[in-house]
Design a protein around this motif. Structure first.
Motif, PDB file in Angstrom:
ATOM      1  N   LEU A  93       1.936 -51.687 -17.467  1.00 30.19           N
ATOM      2  CA  LEU A  93       0.907 -51.271 -16.521  1.00 30.19           C
ATOM      3  C   LEU A  93       0.401 -49.862 -16.828  1.00 30.19           C
ATOM      4  O   LEU A  93      -0.782 -49.562 -16.643  1.00 30.19           O
ATOM      5  CB  LEU A  93       1.457 -51.339 -15.095  1.00 30.19           C
ATOM      6  N   THR A  94       1.295 -49.001 -17.307  1.00 30.48           N
ATOM      7  CA  THR A  94       0.895 -47.643 -17.676  1.00 30.48           C
ATOM      8  C   THR A  94       0.036 -47.653 -18.936  1.00 30.48           C
ATOM      9  O   THR A  94      -0.983 -46.954 -19.019  1.00 30.48           O
ATOM     10  CB  THR A  94       2.135 -46.752 -17.887  1.00 30.48           C
ATOM     11  N   GLN A  95       0.446 -48.447 -19.915  1.00 27.41           N
ATOM     12  CA  GLN A  95      -0.308 -48.541 -21.159  1.00 27.41           C
ATOM     13  C   GLN A  95      -1.730 -49.054 -20.922  1.00 27.41           C
ATOM     14  O   GLN A  95      -2.669 -48.661 -21.619  1.00 27.41           O
ATOM     15  CB  GLN A  95       0.414 -49.471 -22.144  1.00 27.41           C
ATOM     16  N   SER A  96      -1.896 -49.925 -19.944  1.00 29.58           N
ATOM     17  CA  SER A  96      -3.216 -50.500 -19.661  1.00 29.58           C
ATOM     18  C   SER A  96      -4.051 -49.605 -18.751  1.00 29.58           C
ATOM     19  O   SER A  96      -5.229 -49.895 -18.506  1.00 29.58           O
ATOM     20  CB  SER A  96      -3.060 -51.871 -19.015  1.00 29.58           C
ATOM     21  N   GLY A  97      -3.470 -48.518 -18.231  1.00 33.75           N
ATOM     22  CA  GLY A  97      -4.204 -47.606 -17.366  1.00 33.75           C
ATOM     23  C   GLY A  97      -4.209 -47.995 -15.905  1.00 33.75           C
ATOM     24  O   GLY A  97      -4.804 -47.311 -15.068  1.00 33.75           O
ATOM     25  N   VAL A  98      -3.533 -49.089 -15.568  1.00 36.33           N
ATOM     26  CA  VAL A  98      -3.471 -49.527 -14.172  1.00 36.33           C
ATOM     27  C   VAL A  98      -2.535 -48.620 -13.374  1.00 36.33           C
ATOM     28  O   VAL A  98      -2.743 -48.383 -12.186  1.00 36.33           O
ATOM     29  CB  VAL A  98      -3.021 -51.000 -14.084  1.00 36.33           C
ATOM     30  N   LEU A  99      -1.497 -48.108 -14.028  1.00 39.81           N
ATOM     31  CA  LEU A  99      -0.631 -47.088 -13.449  1.00 39.81           C
ATOM     32  C   LEU A  99      -0.716 -45.822 -14.296  1.00 39.81           C
ATOM     33  O   LEU A  99      -1.056 -45.874 -15.484  1.00 39.81           O
ATOM     34  CB  LEU A  99       0.821 -47.556 -13.392  1.00 39.81           C
ATOM     35  N   TYR A 100      -0.397 -44.698 -13.680  1.00 37.25           N
ATOM     36  CA  TYR A 100      -0.348 -43.424 -14.395  1.00 37.25           C
ATOM     37  C   TYR A 100       1.035 -42.819 -14.217  1.00 37.25           C
ATOM     38  O   TYR A 100       1.563 -42.776 -13.099  1.00 37.25           O
ATOM     39  CB  TYR A 100      -1.390 -42.447 -13.854  1.00 37.25           C
ATOM     40  N   ARG A 101       1.628 -42.364 -15.319  1.00 37.63           N
ATOM     41  CA  ARG A 101       2.931 -41.708 -15.267  1.00 37.63           C
ATOM     42  C   ARG A 101       2.762 -40.213 -15.467  1.00 37.63           C
ATOM     43  O   ARG A 101       2.212 -39.767 -16.474  1.00 37.63           O
ATOM     44  CB  ARG A 101       3.873 -42.263 -16.333  1.00 37.63           C
ATOM     45  N   ASP A 102       3.196 -39.441 -14.493  1.00 35.72           N
ATOM     46  CA  ASP A 102       3.153 -37.979 -14.577  1.00 35.72           C
ATOM     47  C   ASP A 102       4.365 -37.515 -15.380  1.00 35.72           C
ATOM     48  O   ASP A 102       5.506 -37.650 -14.914  1.00 35.72           O
ATOM     49  CB  ASP A 102       3.184 -37.374 -13.172  1.00 35.72           C
ATOM     50  N   PRO A 103       4.157 -36.958 -16.577  1.00 32.38           N
ATOM     51  CA  PRO A 103       5.297 -36.581 -17.417  1.00 32.38           C
ATOM     52  C   PRO A 103       6.076 -35.390 -16.888  1.00 32.38           C
ATOM     53  O   PRO A 103       7.233 -35.194 -17.261  1.00 32.38           O
ATOM     54  CB  PRO A 103       4.632 -36.242 -18.761  1.00 32.38           C
ATOM     55  N   VAL A 104       5.458 -34.596 -16.016  1.00 35.89           N
ATOM     56  CA  VAL A 104       6.131 -33.422 -15.461  1.00 35.89           C
ATOM     57  C   VAL A 104       7.003 -33.813 -14.275  1.00 35.89           C
ATOM     58  O   VAL A 104       8.192 -33.509 -14.214  1.00 35.89           O
ATOM     59  CB  VAL A 104       5.107 -32.344 -15.037  1.00 35.89           C
ATOM     60  N   GLN A 105       6.395 -34.519 -13.311  1.00 38.68           N
ATOM     61  CA  GLN A 105       7.134 -34.932 -12.117  1.00 38.68           C
ATOM     62  C   GLN A 105       7.944 -36.200 -12.341  1.00 38.68           C
ATOM     63  O   GLN A 105       8.797 -36.551 -11.522  1.00 38.68           O
ATOM     64  CB  GLN A 105       6.152 -35.160 -10.954  1.00 38.68           C
ATOM     65  N   ASN A 106       7.662 -36.887 -13.460  1.00 34.74           N
ATOM     66  CA  ASN A 106       8.322 -38.155 -13.777  1.00 34.74           C
ATOM     67  C   ASN A 106       8.125 -39.166 -12.641  1.00 34.74           C
ATOM     68  O   ASN A 106       9.074 -39.818 -12.185  1.00 34.74           O
ATOM     69  CB  ASN A 106       9.807 -37.949 -14.052  1.00 34.74           C
ATOM     70  N   THR A 107       6.869 -39.273 -12.196  1.00 34.84           N
ATOM     71  CA  THR A 107       6.519 -40.220 -11.135  1.00 34.84           C
ATOM     72  C   THR A 107       5.381 -41.119 -11.606  1.00 34.84           C
ATOM     73  O   THR A 107       4.674 -40.800 -12.563  1.00 34.84           O
ATOM     74  CB  THR A 107       6.082 -39.492  -9.861  1.00 34.84           C
ATOM     75  N   TYR A 108       5.210 -42.221 -10.905  1.00 31.04           N
ATOM     76  CA  TYR A 108       4.131 -43.171 -11.199  1.00 31.04           C
ATOM     77  C   TYR A 108       3.170 -43.224 -10.012  1.00 31.04           C
ATOM     78  O   TYR A 108       3.583 -43.083  -8.862  1.00 31.04           O
ATOM     79  CB  TYR A 108       4.696 -44.575 -11.444  1.00 31.04           C
ATOM     80  N   SER A 109       1.900 -43.441 -10.324  1.00 29.21           N
ATOM     81  CA  SER A 109       0.888 -43.627  -9.279  1.00 29.21           C
ATOM     82  C   SER A 109      -0.188 -44.560  -9.820  1.00 29.21           C
ATOM     83  O   SER A 109      -0.219 -44.877 -11.017  1.00 29.21           O
ATOM     84  CB  SER A 109       0.275 -42.282  -8.865  1.00 29.21           C
ATOM     85  N   LEU A 110      -1.060 -45.022  -8.927  1.00 25.34           N
ATOM     86  CA  LEU A 110      -2.131 -45.915  -9.360  1.00 25.34           C
ATOM     87  C   LEU A 110      -3.040 -45.200 -10.351  1.00 25.34           C
ATOM     88  O   LEU A 110      -3.382 -44.033 -10.172  1.00 25.34           O
ATOM     89  CB  LEU A 110      -2.935 -46.396  -8.151  1.00 25.34           C
ATOM     90  N   GLY A 111      -3.459 -45.922 -11.409  1.00 25.37           N
ATOM     91  CA  GLY A 111      -4.198 -45.315 -12.498  1.00 25.37           C
ATOM     92  C   GLY A 111      -5.705 -45.448 -12.413  1.00 25.37           C
ATOM     93  O   GLY A 111      -6.250 -46.148 -11.569  1.00 25.37           O
ATOM     94  N   SER A 112      -6.378 -44.764 -13.337  1.00 22.81           N
ATOM     95  CA  SER A 112      -7.835 -44.702 -13.326  1.00 22.81           C
ATOM     96  C   SER A 112      -8.498 -46.042 -13.628  1.00 22.81           C
ATOM     97  O   SER A 112      -9.642 -46.277 -13.241  1.00 22.81           O
ATOM     98  CB  SER A 112      -8.314 -43.664 -14.353  1.00 22.81           C
ATOM     99  N   ARG A 113      -7.784 -46.934 -14.308  1.00 19.80           N
ATOM    100  CA  ARG A 113      -8.365 -48.244 -14.618  1.00 19.80           C
ATOM    101  C   ARG A 113      -8.718 -49.002 -13.341  1.00 19.80           C
ATOM    102  O   ARG A 113      -9.709 -49.754 -13.304  1.00 19.80           O
ATOM    103  CB  ARG A 113      -7.369 -49.064 -15.442  1.00 19.80           C
ATOM    104  N   LEU A 114      -7.937 -48.766 -12.288  1.00 18.60           N
ATOM    105  CA  LEU A 114      -8.199 -49.441 -11.019  1.00 18.60           C
ATOM    106  C   LEU A 114      -9.512 -48.980 -10.395  1.00 18.60           C
ATOM    107  O   LEU A 114     -10.138 -49.715  -9.626  1.00 18.60           O
ATOM    108  CB  LEU A 114      -7.049 -49.206 -10.043  1.00 18.60           C
ATOM    109  N   ILE A 115      -9.915 -47.734 -10.712  1.00 19.60           N
ATOM    110  CA  ILE A 115     -11.196 -47.243 -10.215  1.00 19.60           C
ATOM    111  C   ILE A 115     -12.324 -48.117 -10.740  1.00 19.60           C
ATOM    112  O   ILE A 115     -13.248 -48.493 -10.021  1.00 19.60           O
ATOM    113  CB  ILE A 115     -11.429 -45.779 -10.639  1.00 19.60           C
TER     114      ILE A 115
END
Length: 253
Positions: free
Chosen positions: A53-75
């Protein structure tokens, strides 16, 4: 008599959608352990899904906080579904500029079939949890919700407003009606901590040449930093930017 059976779905696709539903429901970035807790998936299986899901842009992984959130592809998916690509593209540079000039988070809310939703967010440099993310529905008493109540036309808006009002006390309903009248006059709304403690917002409408509401431009930040009226310097600046956006759609003051 022949029995008609429903076609069997794809289980792996459903699992992926279930993961996205978790992020939509929680409305804030999540750590891997939190996603595992909410989904009940094994670590190895969940890792594969999150990676895909991260590779496809549907999710985004914050490398600093090590968290996941909804990605720009969903926009892109959401814009296509709502038919709002034009307004998103036109407003995005303004969201960025306003956020940079004010050091506050800015967002665009547009109408869906059953209420306003966040179409795009430009986070301030320091980053805050505004209590919602892209795709989240906004309540009536949010500053964006008040804008839609004051300026949106049609039965869908009326039905949504009545449904939201039914959740409020009599006192809250009276306060809202007063605020809606003020919003119609001032083209400005304020909401004190509508979604999360210590975070408030103000909104202004974006209108087209027929004075139809295109969306609401909203500024979000820590409560002491958010203007409560149109007299503040930040309010005046944002109103000016909103007028420029509206003018690009043919609106005249």
């Amino acid at each position: 008599m022949t029995e008609h059976k429903s076609p069997q779905g794809i289980q792996s696709l459903q699992l992926g959608l279930n993961i996205l539903d978790v992020f939509l429901e929680k409305a804030h970035p999540l750590k891997f352990s939190e996603v595992q807790e909410y989904t009940g998936m094994t670590k190895s299986n969940l890792y594969k899904y999150l990676h895909t899901l991260t590779q496809s842009g549907v999710l985004y992984r914050d490398p600093v906080q090590n968290t996941y959130s909804l990605g720009s592809r969903l926009i892109e998916y959401g814009n296509a579904a709502l038919g709002s690509t034009d307004i998103i593209g036109r407003v995005l540079p303004y969201l960025k500029e306003i956020s940079q000039q004010t050091s506050l988070t800015t967002l665009l809310a547009i109408w869906s079939h059953d209420g306003p939703v966040i179409a795009h967010i430009w986070n301030a440099n320091y980053g805050i949890n505004i209590g919602a993310q892209i795709g989240a529905k906004l309540p009536l008493l949010s500053s964006s919700g008040k804008i839609f109540a004051a300026f949106m036309k049609g039965t869908e808006r009326q039905e949504w407003e009545l449904k939201e009002l039914s959740k409020l006390t009599e006192l809250k309903r009276k306060e809202f009606i007063k605020e809606r009248h003020e919003a119609e006059k001032n083209k400005f709304t304020y909401a004190s901590e509508p979604l999360i403690e210590h975070i408030s917002s103000f909104s202004v409408p974006l209108l087209d040449f027929q004075q139809n509401l295109l969306g609401s431009l909203t500024v979000v930040g820590f409560t002491p930093l958010i203007p409560k009226n149109t007299e503040d310097e930040i309010s005046q600046y944002v109103i000016g930017q909103a007028n420029k956006i509206s003018a690009s759609f043919g609106y005249r003051l």
